[in-house]
Design a protein around this motif. Structure first.
Motif, mmCIF file in Angstrom:
data_model
loop_
_atom_site.group_PDB
_atom_site.id
_atom_site.type_symbol
_atom_site.label_atom_id
_atom_site.label_comp_id
_atom_site.label_asym_id
_atom_site.label_seq_id
_atom_site.Cartn_x
_atom_site.Cartn_y
_atom_site.Cartn_z
ATOM 1 N N UNK A 490 -82.787 22.680 -103.156
ATOM 2 C CA UNK A 490 -83.969 21.496 -103.033
ATOM 3 C C UNK A 490 -85.354 22.624 -103.115
ATOM 4 N N UNK A 491 -86.424 22.086 -103.971
ATOM 5 C CA UNK A 491 -87.484 22.913 -103.905
ATOM 6 C C UNK A 491 -88.285 22.664 -102.901
ATOM 7 N N UNK A 492 -88.843 23.322 -102.069
ATOM 8 C CA UNK A 492 -89.939 23.281 -101.090
ATOM 9 C C UNK A 492 -91.401 23.678 -101.540
ATOM 10 N N UNK A 534 -79.693 15.329 -100.290
ATOM 11 C CA UNK A 534 -80.247 16.459 -100.396
ATOM 12 C C UNK A 534 -81.667 16.262 -99.430
ATOM 13 N N UNK A 535 -81.971 17.164 -98.646
ATOM 14 C CA UNK A 535 -83.361 16.982 -97.651
ATOM 15 C C UNK A 535 -84.346 16.645 -98.682
ATOM 16 N N UNK A 536 -85.217 16.012 -98.013
ATOM 17 C CA UNK A 536 -86.647 15.421 -98.427
ATOM 18 C C UNK A 536 -87.779 16.272 -97.816
ATOM 19 N N UNK A 537 -88.816 16.703 -98.504
ATOM 20 C CA UNK A 537 -89.835 17.547 -97.917
ATOM 21 C C UNK A 537 -90.798 16.393 -97.518
ATOM 22 N N UNK A 538 -91.291 16.879 -96.294
ATOM 23 C CA UNK A 538 -92.191 15.976 -95.430
ATOM 24 C C UNK A 538 -93.710 16.695 -95.706
ATOM 25 N N UNK A 549 -89.138 19.140 -93.004
ATOM 26 C CA UNK A 549 -88.078 18.692 -93.945
ATOM 27 C C UNK A 549 -87.204 17.671 -93.163
ATOM 28 N N UNK A 550 -86.906 16.692 -93.966
ATOM 29 C CA UNK A 550 -86.012 15.635 -93.323
ATOM 30 C C UNK A 550 -84.632 15.607 -93.943
#
Length: 990
Positions: A490-492, A534-538, A549-550
């Motif tokens: 996951x790209x942050x 996969x997590x999602x960037x908040x 990150x959620x």
């Protein structure tokens, strides 16, 4: 013009129609005027085709039932296709002509109430459709929403047999009336494949209980003398042109961790069956369908037609001539030959109306393929892309603006048909990777194409994490963390990625982080929960703000063990900390997130306020939002009723939500869009407070993702209907027209010779955000067309409550101003033109200038709230189930019949455990002295999502814990790429 204001409601005019929103009163501050259109990629793939039906008189007229894209019609032999919008079903299994006028289609149960599956009938050749009703139901069968599968028509009659979820449906009057027949008597009553040999003799097969036969037209059904089980493909049973007593069946047989095709035939209407040795090995785990089709074909000149067998082992298409003795009985099969096809995973084969018939059209999981005769017969792709057969199961779509050259790149993934990249806004798609894939991680905007920017994705057949440069060039394997279980990267930030890890080596279960593209990894967060996507960037803010990150995780299972309760956790990393804290919101008033067809939870995080999230709740069946990061949730007024069309659609089916994708516009979070399985698209222009439906968008079925090119241009990926485009014009309306540069970020300069006096007067404006004006076309001072840079968001301002009708065209080149002399100058040398102003007749009055491209919104400073957050893990000290399969890159994904490992800690010590798959006992095990469980079970043969739960053997009513995993076919090669035609002889099908 200031940031687009928060407005009380949206009004959608012209081609955008409000379906319903009864609980609110309309005002008209902003219009979104737009429509949807197909945006199909011109690639050599069309999507999964299940069944082909050829008109009994005209081979040029063909229907194809696709797996999740609905029904398609061709009138020119398969070159060009049109989607049959009149049939309101997407998940189709079979299509068949009863006669030239009556066409039948079978469909799986959908979200309609009381259900849109079952059998649909047309009496005008396929232009009007009616769902059949059942007039006779045997005692003991309680039917709910119905799924139907295979269709078989008694030769030379109007009698029809259909396999269904609860047994066999039979009609003796050309489909006017229907009666149920109970084939199995109890248990799993599904009949997947069926073949009627004559009026009395019918064979039926199902996955759970195998073959059955009848000699009295279905009044009674008996088990034949055969070990054949696991008949789970719609074309598995077929009859012979040689005798009404001959039939064939292809089914799965398990050998170790894999399934292989097994072929039998009968010559006594199914009482006994003969095993055929030497059939092609194929792969019972591939994405095709088993079938054996026998036709009479010619072998050279002056010879009588001979029986020719065409055989699908789910992977390849093979042929063999059937040898018969003087009595007409089968004596053997001639040498098997594999035919060359340009795509593997064979699903159906259709023939023309000649005598003897010729192969006409082949169906695969890649689309449709036309037959070419010759010394080496072969098939080539036909009908897809811009030719109309568009049934691609696209997993997602992403866009990326290259700012220095104003190029907008597009990326999308598919199931079965590779991941694709376009550098010209979708005009061509020259680059692809993998045989299928998803989880594309790309920056939305990059400054220059020359800067090394990396894109992460998961590419199959072997489902590896991949890293590429722009447009999928220079693809290489991603360096995963040194652990035995991981998911997609996951790209942050440009050089910051996180990835799942389990407890192994130096890691604890949770997430790891890398700042150098996988060269070095360190622990990022520790938690025991099983993530559901996969997590999602908040928000990312490593220098000043925290990174938020959620992630959706499985919190528990319901009592049945079939429904996961999925909730959210948040990873919060302070700028000074190398790791993230794990925060578990209370999720008050929220039941659980749904899981869509991609096995991910559809929810959307507001990019302007990471505390604000919108999601469907499949436990309480409501559209919900939170404004405090997930602690407290409330229903969005009117939205639940709107998306269900006042109850016409079910909000959920188990864990599957009606709402499958949501997205905030990254250019302007006031713009929000969501898509439904079959209810169309819905849009909000006031940050999700009020919504309206988009006209004619019910063709856009089962959306899986949205790529916002700008605030008025959205590319939509769908599961079964490829790509679509929503284009709209934003028109801001106020009672008193306000100056477009009231924010102070821009200036208005009068157009030389057009100001009309000392004071600049105008009635409307066109403002460009995240871009600039590249030119205009002006006729006698009247503004006709404005050219703006790629990726620009355009907002019209007007006081007369009408769209001024000025054409807007995107370009990456300076076009210039046609029809004017001297151009106005900005207040500074660095100024760029970001808009124009005009009067009520669209006469040009002035230009808007700014020092840099304007933003539609400025991110607000979020003040961290003092909250009593419970950071204790819900799984601490409790059992939790983990499923480990051979393929762990994209989560718990197994091949049919694969041995998978089930583990769980924190159980009672030295205690007997029962493991259930889909609520059926699968294995017994015993915990060790520490209370840990480790057991092996076999994955089911059926593709799709499955539940696995554990119960104490002495209390099997209560679920301890569970997990979900998916069974999917194995892609043995990349869609036939690089294959060479085998040296096979002419099969002589003439």
């Amino acid at each position: 013009m200031k940031n687009l204001p928060r407005i009380s409601l949206i009004a959608l005019g012209l081609v955008l129609v409000v379906f319903s929103l009864a609980s609110v009163t309309f005002s008209l501050p902003v219009l979104f005027i737009g429509d949807v259109s197909e945006f199909q990629p011109n690639i050599p793939n069309g999507g999964r085709a299940n069944t082909i039906a050829v008109h009994p008189d005209y081979a040029s007229k063909i229907y194809v039932a696709s797996e999740s894209g609905g029904l398609f019609r061709s009138l020119d032999g398969g070159e060009h296709w049109r989607h049959v919008d009149e049939l309101p079903c997407s998940d189709l299994m079979s299509v068949a002509y009863l006669n030239p006028e009556i066409v039948l289609v079978t469909a799986l149960d959908d979200f309609k109430r009381p259900g849109g599956g079952g059998v649909w009938r047309s009496t005008d050749g396929g232009y009007g459709w009616t769902q059949i009703s059942i007039t006779s139901i045997p005692p003991g069968i309680t039917t709910g929403p119905l799924s139907a599968y295979d269709i078989s028509i008694v030769p030379g009659s109007g009698e029809i047999y259909v396999g269904s979820q609860y047994g066999v449906l039979k009609s003796t009057d050309q489909g006017e009336t229907w009666a149920f027949q109970d084939v199995y008597g109890s248990g799993d009553r599904r009949v997947i494949s069926i073949v009627a040999l004559d009026r009395d003799h019918v064979l039926a097969g199902g996955e759970a209980q195998g073959l059955r036969r009848t000699e009295d037209g279905g009044a009674t059904w008996v088990r034949p003398d055969t070990p054949i089980v696991d008949v789970r493909d719609i074309h598995a049973l077929s009859r012979s042109p040689l005798s009404s007593r001959q039939a064939f069946v292809v089914h799965n047989e398990r050998f170790g961790d894999t399934y292989v095709p097994t072929f039998h035939y009968t010559e006594n209407s199914g009482r006994t069956w003969t095993f055929v040795f030497g059939t092609p090995a194929g792969s019972g785990n591939a994405g095709g369908l088993f079938f054996a089709k026998v036709v009479l074909c010619s072998e050279g000149f002056f010879r009588d037609p001979q029986p020719c067998l065409f055989f699908s082992d789910r992977l390849h298409l093979s042929t063999a001539r059937i040898l018969t003795n003087f009595t007409g009985r089968i004596s053997g099969f001639d040498r098997w030959r594999t035919l060359w096809t340009d795509h593997d995973d064979i699903r159906d084969l259709a023939f023309d109306n000649a005598s003897p018939p010729n192969p006409l059209l082949l169906a695969t999981d890649g689309g449709l393929h036309k037959y070419h005769d010759g010394w080496i017969p072969y098939w080539t792709f036909t009908g897809g892309g811009r030719n109309g057969y568009n049934a691609l199961q696209t997993t997602e779509v992403q866009g990326q603006l290259v700012e220095d050259i104003l190029r907008y790149d597009l990326y999308f993934g598919t199931w079965d048909n590779s991941l694709w990249a376009s550098g010209d806004d979708g005009e061509t798609w020259p680059n692809s990777v993998g045989a299928e894939g998803m989880f594309i991680e790309a920056e939305k905007r990059i400054p220059t194409a020359s800067v090394y920017r990396k894109i992460n994705l998961v590419a199959c057949a072997d489902c590896r994490n991949i890293i590429t440069q722009n447009l999928f060039t220079h693809a290489a394997s991603w360096r995963n963390p040194p652990t035995t279980n991981y998911g997609p990267a996951v790209r942050i930030a440009p050089s910051m990625h996180i990835q799942g890890v389990n407890t192994s080596g130096s890691f604890s279960a949770g997430m790891a982080v890398t700042y150098d593209f996988g060269s070095r990894w360190q622990q990022y967060a520790v938690f025991g929960e099983t993530l559901r996507q996969i997590p999602k960037l908040g928000r990312t803010g490593r220098l000043v703000h925290s990174t938020e990150i959620y992630a959706a995780y499985r919190a528990s299972f319901d009592r049945s063990g079939l429904i996961e309760v999925v909730k959210l956790l948040r990873l919060s990393q302070a700028p000074s900390s190398p790791a993230a804290s794990v925060i578990r919101p209370y999720m008050r008033n929220f039941g659980g997130l749904g899981i869509n067809v991609r096995d991910v939870a559809p929810y959307a995080i507001d990019p302007g306020n990471y505390w604000h999230i919108i999601a469907p709740d499949v436990i309480n069946n409501k559209m919900m939002e939170t404004v405090d990061g997930g602690d407290n949730w409330h229903e969005i007024p009117g939205l639940t009723d709107l998306v269900t069309d006042h109850g016409r659609f079910r909000f959920s089916k188990g864990m599957s939500p009606l709402v499958t994708a949501l997205s905030f516009s990254p250019q302007n979070p006031d713009m929000v869009i969501l898509g439904t399985v079959e209810g169309g698209l819905y849009i909000s222009t006031d940050n999700g407070h009020s919504w309206a439906g988009i006209a004619d968008s019910r063709r856009v079925t089962h959306p899986t993702g949205f790529a916002w090119k700008n605030a008025g241009d959205v590319i939509v990926s769908t599961w079964g209907r490829g790509l679509w485009r929503l284009r709209g014009r934003l028109v801001e309306i106020t009672d008193d027209f306000l100056h477009p540069c009231r924010s102070g970020l821009c200036d208005v300069s009068p157009w030389p010779g057009m100001s009309g006096g000392e004071r600049l007067r105008f009635d409307g404006s066109l403002q460009v955000y995240e871009g600039r004006i590249m030119g205009a076309s002006i006729n006698n001072g009247v503004l006709k067309e404005v050219f703006v840079s790629n990726g620009s968001s355009v907002v019209f301002g007007t006081e007369n409550k009408q769209d001024p009708g000025i054409k807007v065209t995107e370009t990456n080149k300076v076009v210039g101003f046609n029809g004017v002399g001297t151009l106005p100058q900005g207040p500074q040398r660095t100024s760029i033109m970001t808009g124009v102003v005009f009067d009520r007749e669209n006469r040009l009055k002035g230009a808007i200038f700014a020092n840099k491209p304007l933003m539609m919104y400025q991110p607000k400073e979020i003040v961290e709230q003092e909250r009593n957050l419970n950071t204790k893990s819900p799984t601490e000290g409790k059992p939790y189930v983990r499923v480990t399969a051979r393929n762990n890159v994209i989560g718990s994904v197994a091949e049919p019949g694969e041995t998978i490992l089930v583990t769980s800690p924190n159980l009672a010590r030295n205690t007997d455990i029962t493991i259930y798959i889909d609520n059926r006992p699968a294995a017994k095990a015993r915990t060790n002295a520490q209370g840990d469980l480790g057991a092996q079970v076999r994955a089911p043969a059926e593709f799709g999502r499955h539940t696995i739960v554990i119960r104490y053997s002495n209390d099997e009513q209560n679920v301890i814990d569970g997990a979900m995993f998916r069974v999917r076919p194995r892609d043995d090669m990349e869609a036939g790429k690089g294959r060479r035609a085998p040296a096979v002889q002419r099969h002589g099908a003439r």
